[in-house]
Write an enzyme that holds these catalytic residues in place. Structure first.
Site, PDB file in Angstrom:
ATOM      1  N   HIS A  23       0.832  -1.214   0.000  1.00  0.00           N
ATOM      2  CA  HIS A  23       0.000   0.000   0.000  1.00  0.00           C
ATOM      3  C   HIS A  23       0.862   1.257   0.000  1.00  0.00           C
ATOM      4  CE1 HIS A  23      -2.395  -3.301   1.605  1.00  0.00           C
ATOM      5  NE2 HIS A  23      -3.485  -2.636   1.254  1.00  0.00           N
ATOM      6  N   GLY A  38      -3.513  -3.463  11.352  1.00  0.00           N
ATOM      7  CA  GLY A  38      -4.031  -3.882  10.044  1.00  0.00           C
ATOM      8  C   GLY A  38      -5.548  -3.882  10.088  1.00  0.00           C
ATOM      9  N   PRO A  39      -6.124  -4.480  11.148  1.00  0.00           N
ATOM     10  CA  PRO A  39      -7.563  -4.338  11.319  1.00  0.00           C
ATOM     11  C   PRO A  39      -7.848  -2.873  11.714  1.00  0.00           C
ATOM     12  CG  PRO A  39      -6.701  -6.239  12.539  1.00  0.00           C
ATOM     13  CD  PRO A  39      -5.529  -5.402  12.123  1.00  0.00           C
ATOM     14  N   LEU A  40      -8.415  -2.127  10.799  1.00  0.00           N
ATOM     15  CA  LEU A  40      -8.502  -0.672  10.969  1.00  0.00           C
ATOM     16  C   LEU A  40      -9.260  -0.276  12.236  1.00  0.00           C
ATOM     17  CD1 LEU A  40      -9.180   0.275   7.244  1.00  0.00           C
ATOM     18  CD2 LEU A  40      -7.033   0.522   8.509  1.00  0.00           C
ATOM     19  N   ILE A  65      -9.534   9.646   0.712  1.00  0.00           N
ATOM     20  CA  ILE A  65      -9.582   8.510  -0.218  1.00  0.00           C
ATOM     21  C   ILE A  65      -9.507   7.219   0.586  1.00  0.00           C
ATOM     22  CG2 ILE A  65      -8.310   7.251  -2.030  1.00  0.00           C
ATOM     23  CD1 ILE A  65      -9.364   9.709  -3.280  1.00  0.00           C
ATOM     24  N   HIS A  81      -3.839   3.531  -3.452  1.00  0.00           N
ATOM     25  CA  HIS A  81      -4.042   3.090  -2.067  1.00  0.00           C
ATOM     26  C   HIS A  81      -3.333   1.764  -1.791  1.00  0.00           C
ATOM     27  CE1 HIS A  81      -5.957   1.351   1.485  1.00  0.00           C
ATOM     28  NE2 HIS A  81      -6.110   0.280   0.733  1.00  0.00           N
ATOM     29  N   ARG A 105     -19.340 -17.439  38.617  1.00  0.00           N
ATOM     30  CA  ARG A 105     -18.979 -16.010  38.500  1.00  0.00           C
ATOM     31  C   ARG A 105     -18.741 -15.424  39.890  1.00  0.00           C
ATOM     32  NH1 ARG A 105     -24.425 -12.456  38.205  1.00  0.00           N
ATOM     33  NH2 ARG A 105     -25.843 -14.095  38.838  1.00  0.00           N
ATOM     34  N   GLU A 138     -17.610  -2.883  24.522  1.00  0.00           N
ATOM     35  CA  GLU A 138     -16.871  -4.139  24.664  1.00  0.00           C
ATOM     36  C   GLU A 138     -15.611  -4.185  23.802  1.00  0.00           C
ATOM     37  OE1 GLU A 138     -20.129  -3.937  24.014  1.00  0.00           O
ATOM     38  OE2 GLU A 138     -21.105  -4.754  25.790  1.00  0.00           O
ATOM     39  N   HIS A 197     -29.416 -13.443  24.993  1.00  0.00           N
ATOM     40  CA  HIS A 197     -28.424 -13.407  26.069  1.00  0.00           C
ATOM     41  C   HIS A 197     -27.876 -14.789  26.426  1.00  0.00           C
ATOM     42  CE1 HIS A 197     -29.654  -9.318  26.347  1.00  0.00           C
ATOM     43  NE2 HIS A 197     -28.993  -9.080  27.464  1.00  0.00           N
ATOM     44  N   ARG A 237     -23.778 -18.067  35.341  1.00  0.00           N
ATOM     45  CA  ARG A 237     -24.667 -17.162  36.092  1.00  0.00           C
ATOM     46  C   ARG A 237     -25.262 -17.909  37.274  1.00  0.00           C
ATOM     47  NH1 ARG A 237     -30.925 -15.860  35.605  1.00  0.00           N
ATOM     48  NH2 ARG A 237     -30.936 -14.199  37.121  1.00  0.00           N
TER      49      ARG A 237
END
Ligand SMILES: Cc1ncc(C[n+]2csc(CCOP(=O)(O)OP(=O)(O)O)c2C)c(N)n1
Ligand SMILES: [Mg+2]
Length: 652
Positions: free
Chosen positions: A28, A117-119, A190, A263, A352, A406, A468, A515
């Site tokens: 790139h 890399g993962p934007l 761009i 790009h 938990r 999260e 859930h 739970r």
């Protein structure tokens, strides 16, 4: 500041990037060329770093959030003198075994602060680094000695600003007043599909102001202006700063600049030749002599700065021996075993809740454990009794209120861990692991021992219903390489699972917790605490067992009950608690056979989809839940789904 030299550095970044990408026939060039000027001033003037010691604790951090521009980072690491990225490494860009991988990979080369890399994720992770810096500064700096005092810099592109995770993290960064975060936005308008007019026309400046940031703007191509903006950013100690730099993608390529074409593809031989001619670049993998000599001078300066810091550090250590001891403990990565809570057979407690008791005692003995939940402190049971909340006013707190964010929470946990000094945990309902999964994947890829406390781990959540009730989650978490999923069966196992998590140094850990109450059962393996560390142990033994039930988590109770029913009909059944399937699968045959003897019929019992258990049992012998749950009281949901001890006993 020598702007002539900076221009030559920028030119060298462009030259190296274009050639490496052309040679690899992949990469790139757009951001590398378009933001080269920023790279030059950042690495030569703005950043406090020293290539001689890439792990110097008080170095500034730089995160290339626009990770596709990896050659931007590699060029700078090479030019400034970091060891691993050599000219040969640049020439093997994107090839197997090269430290100059396709995207920056943590651990591949000195000076790469994280895998990007993962934007958007680099940006969010950087927020964690700043939190860690603030926490350390609070704990260790004294009126006389400032041993923690550094900035975190980020280069983010349109993509990073579009991704939701940067927004989550930025919102929290503004709230927490993380003034030492400075983000440069390479605003070239761009992306891959073309102009940002296609999908991104919001008022970024207004948005960031609303987050509580200082927003500054200028040109990518004016060194004096960038220096001035950075001065303003540093002067603002409360608000994080977003510096929007107007830029031109692929600047310097006469026919491709300012288009999406540049790009993510090599310029091509023809355009490369034209561009080099235009820019005055001679030969391949060109570096301007002025750039190299400038960095040489800088290296001497950096060394002096770091050595001065070392002197300060030593003086501080001498005057503050207790703090120094604590510092060493923080950085050792050692787990101080705590007096874990104990239980009696028959105690009924949700795992938990047992997790919270274990966490409380571990927290007492390990003051560098920090973390929090995404607005589920109570339900996840992750309160820390011996500390306050980390906030804009109180940097000493170790509990982090992440809010309902999260993904940012997990990315920030990575950042805290990457920074060094802390162990980090985060928590949410297991079903919402989907919201943080990309950061868990990066924890795994980077081998970071972040602890993910995921509670409400099955349909036994009950009334909240199918949205859930996780069913596919255990399987999907186990599917990520290098993630250690621990699903303890009762309170005793939970305490040990927390200890196992803290002992783990090179992979993320998922603590899957219930739970609902589970009953503490008699462990027929007297060595169960050790055996459990192989991934499984015999909870209930049978001589010459005909049937072995492998159960996990809260289903061990159910399996023991089913075994009891079946035993009345003379069946010899062994119950195995498999706290971690992947850990057990990594053991040798002798260990495995001692727990799951060959020849016995194996039944698997887990309240989730069967995926991944096929290697352990015949399809008909997998007692699983391969559909979404229902809304209702937990026992009624289980009955409705046919997931009961009686049904399992019938299978036997
Ligand atoms: C989470 C994520 N989604 C998609 C991609 C694929 N991708 C890589 S770069 C890019 C466009 C990024 O645009 P921008 O940040 O403006 O970078 P520039 O084109 O200006 O270099 C995309 C969609 C990615 N790397 N990460
Ligand atoms: Mg862009």
């Amino acid at each position: 500041m020598n702007t002539k030299a900076l221009e030559k550095i920028a030119l060298s970044i462009k030259a190296l990037s274009m050639d490496a990408i052309q040679k690899a026939n992949s990469g790139h060039p757009g951001v590398c060329m378009g933001a080269a000027e920023l790279g030059a001033i950042l690495y030569a003037e703005l950043m406090r770093h020293d290539p001689l010691d890439s792990k110097w604790p008080d170095r500034d951090r730089f995160v290339m959030s626009a990770g596709h521009g990896s050659m931007f980072l590699y060029s700078l690491l090479y030019l400034s003198g970091y060891k691993t990225i050599t000219l040969d490494a640049l020439k093997s860009f994107r090839q197997i075994g090269s430290p100059a991988a396709g995207h920056p990979e943590y651990g591949y080369a000195e000076g790469i602060e994280m895998t990007t890399g993962p934007l958007g994720q680099g940006f969010a992770t950087a927020v964690g680094m700043v939190i860690a810096e603030a926490m350390l500064a609070e704990r260790f700096n004294t009126a006389k000695h400032k041993i923690v005092d550094h900035y975190t810099w980020v280069l983010a592109g349109d993509g990073c600003l579009q991704e939701g995770v940067s927004g989550e993290a930025s919102s929290l960064a503004g709230h927490l007043e993380l003034g030492k975060l400075i983000v440069f936005y390479d605003s070239n308008k761009i992306t891959i599909d073309g102009s940002t007019d296609l999908s991104f026309t919001e008022d970024v400046e207004g948005r960031y102001k609303a987050y509580g940031w200082q927003v500054l703007s200028g040109s990518m191509y004016d060194f004096e202006e960038i220096a001035k903006l950075v001065k303003e950013a540093k002067a603002e100690t409360k608000k994080p700063s977003l510096i929007i730099l107007k830029s031109i993608i692929g600047k310097g390529s006469p026919n491709k600049q300012n288009t999406a074409d540049i790009h993510g593809a090599p310029l091509g031989a023809e355009e490369l030749a034209i561009t080099k001619k235009e820019l005055g670049i001679e030969g391949d993998f060109y570096t301007a002599p002025e750039a190299l000599s400038y960095f040489e001078t800088k290296r001497a300066e950096w060394k002096t700065i770091r050595e001065k810091w070392l002197e300060t550090f030593e003086a501080w250590a001498k005057e503050n021996p207790d703090k120094k001891k604590e510092w060493d403990a923080y950085y050792s990565g050692r787990f101080n075993p705590a007096a874990l809570p104990t239980y009696k057979e028959g105690d009924k407690i949700a795992t938990r809740a047992a997790g919270n008791k274990a966490l409380a005692s571990i927290s007492l003995a390990n003051k560098n454990l920090v973390g929090g939940s995404a607005d589920l402190k109570g339900p996840n049971a992750v309160a820390l009794p011996d500390t306050s909340a980390f906030s804009a006013k109180d940097r000493s707190g170790r509990y982090i209120y992440y809010g309902i964010r999260e993904f940012a929470m997990a990315a920030i946990s990575n950042g805290i861990t990457l920074h060094g000094g802390f162990r980090s945990f985060c928590a949410t309902f297991m079903v919402f692991a989907d919201y943080l999964r990309p950061a868990l994947r990066l924890s795994a890829l980077m081998k970071l021992p972040v602890i993910y406390v995921l509670t409400h781990d099955s349909i036994f959540v009950g009334e909240d219903g199918p949205t859930h009730q996780p069913v596919e989650h255990l399987a999907s978490l186990r599917a990520i390489p290098n993630v250690l999923v621990l699903r303890p069966a009762d309170a005793e196992e939970t305490a040990e699972a927390w200890a196992m998590a803290m002992e783990t140094k090179d992979r993320p850990i998922v603590l899957a917790l219930s739970r609902q109450n589970t009953t503490v059962f008699e462990k027929q393996d007297p060595e169960w605490k050790n055996t459990m560390r192989t991934g499984a142990y015999i909870a209930q033994k049978a001589e010459k067992a005909e049937t072995v039930i492998i159960a996990t988590g809260s289903e061990v109770n159910l399996a023991i009950k089913a075994a009891g029913i079946a035993a009345q009909k003379g069946k010899k059944i062994q119950v195995v608690s498999m706290v971690s399937r992947e850990l057990f699968e990594s053991q040798n045959e002798v260990i495995r056979n001692a727990i799951v003897p060959q020849g016995a019929r194996v039944l698997v019992c887990e309240a989730g989809v069967r995926s991944g258990w096929e290697a352990w049992a015949e399809p008909k012998d997998i007692f699983s839940i391969d559909r979404f749950g229902e809304s209702g009281p937990a026992d009624k949901v289980a009955e409705h789904l046919g997931f009961t001890a009686e049904a399992l006993a019938n299978m036997i």
